[in-house]
Design an enzyme around this catalytic site. Structure first.
Site, PDB file in Angstrom:
ATOM      1  N   SER A  16      27.833   5.052  20.923  1.00  0.00           N
ATOM      2  CA  SER A  16      27.583   6.336  20.286  1.00  0.00           C
ATOM      3  C   SER A  16      26.765   6.250  19.006  1.00  0.00           C
ATOM      4  O   SER A  16      26.217   7.246  18.565  1.00  0.00           O
ATOM      5  CB  SER A  16      28.913   7.005  19.974  1.00  0.00           C
ATOM      6  OG  SER A  16      29.623   6.247  19.001  1.00  0.00           O
ATOM      7  N   SER A  41      30.432   0.983  20.517  1.00  0.00           N
ATOM      8  CA  SER A  41      29.477   1.952  19.970  1.00  0.00           C
ATOM      9  C   SER A  41      28.497   1.386  18.943  1.00  0.00           C
ATOM     10  O   SER A  41      27.561   2.069  18.553  1.00  0.00           O
ATOM     11  CB  SER A  41      30.222   3.130  19.351  1.00  0.00           C
ATOM     12  OG  SER A  41      30.606   4.019  20.369  1.00  0.00           O
ATOM     13  N   LYS A  60      25.991   6.583   9.732  1.00  0.00           N
ATOM     14  CA  LYS A  60      26.347   7.384  10.915  1.00  0.00           C
ATOM     15  C   LYS A  60      27.035   8.675  10.466  1.00  0.00           C
ATOM     16  O   LYS A  60      27.790   8.683   9.485  1.00  0.00           O
ATOM     17  CB  LYS A  60      27.267   6.548  11.822  1.00  0.00           C
ATOM     18  CG  LYS A  60      27.545   7.152  13.190  1.00  0.00           C
ATOM     19  CD  LYS A  60      28.391   6.203  14.044  1.00  0.00           C
ATOM     20  CE  LYS A  60      28.718   6.776  15.416  1.00  0.00           C
ATOM     21  NZ  LYS A  60      29.504   5.821  16.231  1.00  0.00           N
TER      22      LYS A  60
END
Ligand code: MG
Ligand code: ZN
Lengths: 452, 92, 477
Positions: free
Chosen positions: A137, A161, A62
């Site tokens: 997210s 997330s 990420k």
């Protein structure tokens, strides 16, 4: 003979280059880095050197986990141009075990979101159906695994997330106990809630990654050393909180079907987590408060975007005003407000007290049950652009937030399909530091259930 | 929270908010704040704020030199020699 | 001008004596090239986390003991949020609601000054506006100091005059240096002092509006700045004016305080507990360990030194620095303490000053100083001899007896007698007086001999020779 690992990695990269145009799960592919690492690994094979536990495994990271010498933007314009001078601890641990880091994945700007629509670099699409969001997210990481680009990816989970996008994309996503994995090198959002965790197609791979990244790191005071016990008891008691059944019909039926299919030694009882309805409110005070402080360092002085103003102070306003998107601004302002003089007690302090009450709910529940089960999200993936009201978006996280507030481990595994074949996620939670037990149980459940 | 309140918070947070967006921000802000009022229903008398209790975690007092300071300086949007450079600080 | 009563409170920041910074492993060395003692943590890179320095915590506990504070079993760090180019994270990690120590006092000669709290925090970086003497078209940021551990010591407003403030600072510095908590060197930035000053017409009135004065570079400047500020406030109020709550900068060159910023809106620092750090737990064991490391403090030593018969001045000088006091105690163990004190204050400090040495760097064995003191006290050698031989003793760490031998200094009567005869013939009237029984008259002859030998003869021996010669003369008659 061309090296096997190099061939595999080159193939992986080729596939992403060709197919990610539709999905946009990656912000950057570290082609040079990955190929170089693959060559080193092939050399190891040739020399008969000892191979790491993740030998040649491609991993996506990420965009809020830093890698020395690589860019990291957190999906934000404010970090444009930033190249990390150091490695996140998880990156070190992965590379030490010979994993190959393939690239960085898209995310909601600074992890503020549940749809990966707020990234400054464009939306990520759900590989199951590109008209839908992948969740967020960590939408990029979830999508990269769901699309079959990489077998595993790392995300971060502050209020769901990892688990919510895992559920939306039909993959496994694990948020470890707070403190199980070092946060050093994870760009902070809500410091008391953030945890790094893996995505994978199955629980076995989740375990494999978790074993490599977990453990005490001197650079993170909140990290803890503990030995996960990957074993089950003869009888596993699962609690289903009655507050967690307030969800869409399709989700409810998929979850019910899963419960019916649980292994024989799993017993299900109804429990109550009476303060569940306050979790979202608590979260949206604490996380933005911590974030407002964590994001204050983006001032254009040492790295990232800088827009000069008429004077120094004006420069701060211009840099931050243009560098952050609306959702980030909204949350920074919420947090600034909740901490400001005259409001601190009513908002921040009150939220921390209610958080203690929510944690107590879990403490009581785990005296009676080994696991808490239910839906990961009240809904399945929604269409891109469908939800515009911030509060409605926040309410998406009602079932995932409590685990972050209590610091307990939680995993989402696929458990069925809803409308248009979009996946439903099944969430399993355990007491803090019972991560091994949780993963073992999740693997058994994964084996036991079938859906189509 | 009114327009002025929003601007005061934005100032504290050093955020420039476009004129056209202030209205919308204020409206959303108030909606969220009224949602927060729900927390008032929870009796938190005698409850201490949430805390994860870790043992004393301390670091030994040792010097370890960071070898990549050039990478840190290399990110500076503006620089003079080995300093980060900013517009003149007026006060002090 | 009617009478006003000043009220003064001091906030003193001292740098704790650690090798590494408060929350990262960078060096705390003073004077390094710009931005060399930096790392991801202290430059606030995205994703970094702080980790507490054990030694800093221990030193804070020790400081708490020295300042008679209560040591809290449980304390936490908090973030103080504000934007400034020298503050990379845009928050300073400090302590707010739960400091590590509180409620103490410092005893001065006449009174006690209360300590509200002493808490841990990290220092900020440094801003430069000039390189050498060339102005920069902007400001330059050096983060070497950023993250250096500080102890902020906040006094109650118990101070009522610039002189008391001065004494408080001196006492505080002495205590912290004794216990090796801080160097307290204002020049090197390891001690800074901000003063809150207000005045009112009588003790029955509530406290007046206070101003905060910053930017003093020495204790003397602190005293001057407070004195100036008191007079300024008195004058403003006497003229019917108003004092505003504001920060004022001391301008040492002009000797005035100047308005810096007026606090229309009180700054809103949005303190909250630092979620990246675990709380500090202090148990009895840590406290006892630190207590054992505290040496006898100045107050106790003073008493002992007075008992040894030293003057107030001597005591003050010797007690100022612990190592110097230790040296004195070692030197005076078996020797005349008053003479030892003299030698240390006049000769030893003189040599140290000349060579720019600290007491730690002095090689001279204190026992040799004791030996020298006894020679002097018994009259075996003169002040001039001391003055002559001390530099060599100091440099080479040689006992005085050996030096006296090498220098031919003289208790050798045979050698001296010839000179004494010379002295008698040059000072015949004094000799006559002496013979008549005027004891004092011998001084002139002794003085002549001393002068002739540039101090290297031993006056006691000369005196002995004179006495003998006088008797021999009588015998002749
Ligand atoms: Mg302070
Ligand atoms: Zn550092």
């Amino acid at each position: 003979m061309k090296g096997q690992i190099k061939e595999k990695i080159a193939g992986c990269i080729g596939k992403i280059k060709q197919a990610d145009i539709k999905i946009h799960s990656f912000l950057e592919i570290f082609e040079h880095r990955a190929i170089e690492k693959a060559e080193q690994l092939d050399e190891k094979v040739k020399n008969g050197d000892k191979q790491g536990r993740l030998f040649g495994l491609p991993v996506a990271i990420k965009d809020n986990i830093v890698i020395k010498g690589e860019r990291a933007t957190c999906g934000s314009k404010i970090l444009e141009g930033f190249i990390s001078p150091y490695d996140a601890e998880v990156v070190k641990r992965l590379e030490r075990e010979d994993a190959v880091i393939i690239g960085r994945t898209n995310m909601d700007e600074f992890a503020f979101g549940s749809s990966t629509e707020t990234s400054a670099w464009g939306v990520t699409r759900n590989p199951v159906n590109p008209e839908f969001v992948p969740g967020g997210s960590s939408g990029g990481s979830a999508a990269s695994v769901a699309a079959g680009f990489v077998p595993v990816a790392l995300g971060s989970d502050t209020g769901g997330s990892i688990r919510q996008p895992a559920s939306f994309c039909g993959v496994c996503g694990f948020k470890p106990s707070y403190g199980a994995v070092s946060r050093y090198g994870l760009v902070a959002f809500g410091s008391s809630l953030d945890q790094i965790g893996p995505f994978a197609g199955n629980v076995r791979d989740i375990k494999k990654i978790f074993e490599v990244i977990r453990g005490r790191d001197e650079k993170d005071e909140t990290s803890v050393e503990f030995e996960p016990v990957y074993a089950l008891k003869e009888k596993v008691v699962c609690g289903i909180p009655k507050e967690y059944l307030n969800c869409s019909e399709k989700v409810k039926s998929a979850v019910k079907k899963t419960i019916e299919q649980l292994p024989k030694n799993f017993e299900v009882v109804e429990i109550s987590l009476p303060h569940t309805e306050y979790a979202v409110g608590v979260y949206y005070i604490i996380a933005p408060s911590e974030a407002s402080s964590n994001l204050a360092r983006f001032d254009g002085i040492r790295y990232g975007r800088r827009i000069d103003g008429s004077d120094l102070i004006d420069g701060y306003f211009k840099t931050r005003g243009s560098g952050f998107g609306d959702e980030v601004k909204r949350r920074i302002m919420l947090g600034t407000f909740a901490l400001s003089s005259g409001y601190y007690d009513a908002y921040y302090l009150k939220a921390q007290k209610v958080r203690a009450v929510i944690k107590r709910d879990f403490d009581i529940a785990f005296k009676k049950v080994d696991l808490i089960i239910g839906p990961t999200s009240p809904v399945i993936a929604f269409k891109i652009g469908e939800i515009t009201d911030p509060l409605s978006m926040y309410l998406q996280d009602i079932f995932t937030i409590p685990a972050n507030l209590a610091g307990i481990p939680a995993i989402s595994i696929p458990c069925g399909r809803g409308e248009m074949g979009l996946p439903v996620g099944f969430q399993i939670m355990a007491a803090r530091f019972n991560d091994g037990f949780l993963l073992e149980a999740a693997e058994k459940i994964e084996e036991a259930i079938s859906y189509e | 929270m009114d327009r002025d309140g929003i601007l005061r918070i934005a100032k504290l947070a050093r955020l420039e908010i476009e004129d056209g967006k202030i209205e919308k921000f204020t409206e959303e802000f108030n909606k969220i704040l009224s949602y927060f009022e729900k927390l008032g229903e929870v009796n938190t008398k005698d409850i201490s704020p949430f805390l994860l209790k870790n043992e004393n975690v301390l670091r030994e007092d040792e010097v370890i030199r960071f070898k990549d300071r050039d990478r840190i300086l290399g990110n500076a949007p503006d620089r003079q020699d080995d300093f980060f450079k900013v517009k003149k600080v007026i006060e002090e | 001008m009617s009478d006003f009563i000043p009220t003064i409170g001091l906030e003193v920041h001292v740098q704790l004596k650690t090798k590494s910074k408060m929350f990262c492993s960078c060096s705390t060395d003073f004077g390094a090239a710009p931005n060399t003692n930096i790392c991801p943590v202290c430059t606030g890179q995205p994703g970094v986390l702080p980790a507490k320095n054990k030694r800093a915590i221990e030193l804070a506990v020790r400081a708490g003991l020295v300042l008679n504070c209560r040591i809290e079993k449980y304390s936490v760090f908090a973030r103080k949020n504000y934007f400034y180019p020298d503050l990379p994270k845009a928050y300073q990690i400090s302590q707010y609601e739960l400091p590590i120590t509180r409620d103490g006092f410092v005893k001065l000669s006449g009174k006690k000054i209360g300590i509200i709290r002493a808490h841990l925090e990290e220092d900020a970086g440094k801003l430069l506006h000039y390189i050498g003497s060339v102005p920069v078209d902007g400001s330059l940021v050096d983060l070497n100091r950023c993250g250096v551990p500080l102890l902020e010591i906040v006094s109650y407003p118990d101070i009522d005059s610039p002189e008391t403030a001065f004494e408080y600072l001196k006492t505080l510095r002495r205590l912290l240096r004794y216990a090796e908590i801080s160097d307290c060197d204002m020049e090197k930035g390891s001690l800074r002092c901000d003063c809150n000053v207000s005045v009112r017409r009588s003790v029955d009135e509530p406290l007046g509006v206070k101003t905060e004065i910053k930017n003093m570079n020495s204790f003397r400047e602190v005293r001057e700045a407070i004195a100036y500020e008191i007079e300024r406030q008195k004058k403003v109020l006497s003229d019917g004016g108003k004092i505003y709550q504001e920060t004022r900068l001391w301008n040492g060159r002009k000797g005035v305080t100047v308005e810096m910023r007026r606090k229309e809106e009180a700054a809103d620092y949005r303190y909250f507990p630092e979620p990246d750090l675990t709380p500090i737990f202090i148990d009895e064991k840590i406290i006892e360990e630190q207590r054992k490391l505290i040496p006898k403090l100045p107050a106790e030593r003073k008493e002992k030194l007075f008992e040894m018969g030293l003057s107030e001045y001597q005591v003050d000088v010797l007690v100022e620095e612990r190592k110097l006091c230790d040296y004195f105690i070692a030197a005076s163990e078996n020797s005349n303490p008053k003479e030892v004190a003299n030698l240390i204050i006049t000769n030893l400090l003189g040599e140290m000053n000349k060579k720019r040495l600290d007491i730690e760097e002095v090689k001279l064995n204190p026992l040799f100083v004791g030996e020298l003191a006894d020679l002097k006290a018994s009259g075996k050698i003169s002040a001039q001899v001391v003055k002559r031989i001390f530099p060599q003793m100091f440099e080479k760490n040689i006992p005085p007896s050996q030096l006296l031998k090498n220098l031919n200094i003289v208790s050798d009567e045979g050698k001296l007698e010839k000179l004494v005869w010379e002295g008698i013939s040059e000072n015949s009237s004094a000799w006559e007086d002496y013979k008549m029984g005027k004891e004092k008259a011998s001084g002139r002859i002794i003085g002549w001999v001393m002068k002739k030998t540039r101090g290297s003869s031993d006056p006691a021996t000369v005196k002995k020779i004179l006495e003998r010669l006088k008797d021999e003369k009588d015998f002749d008659n």
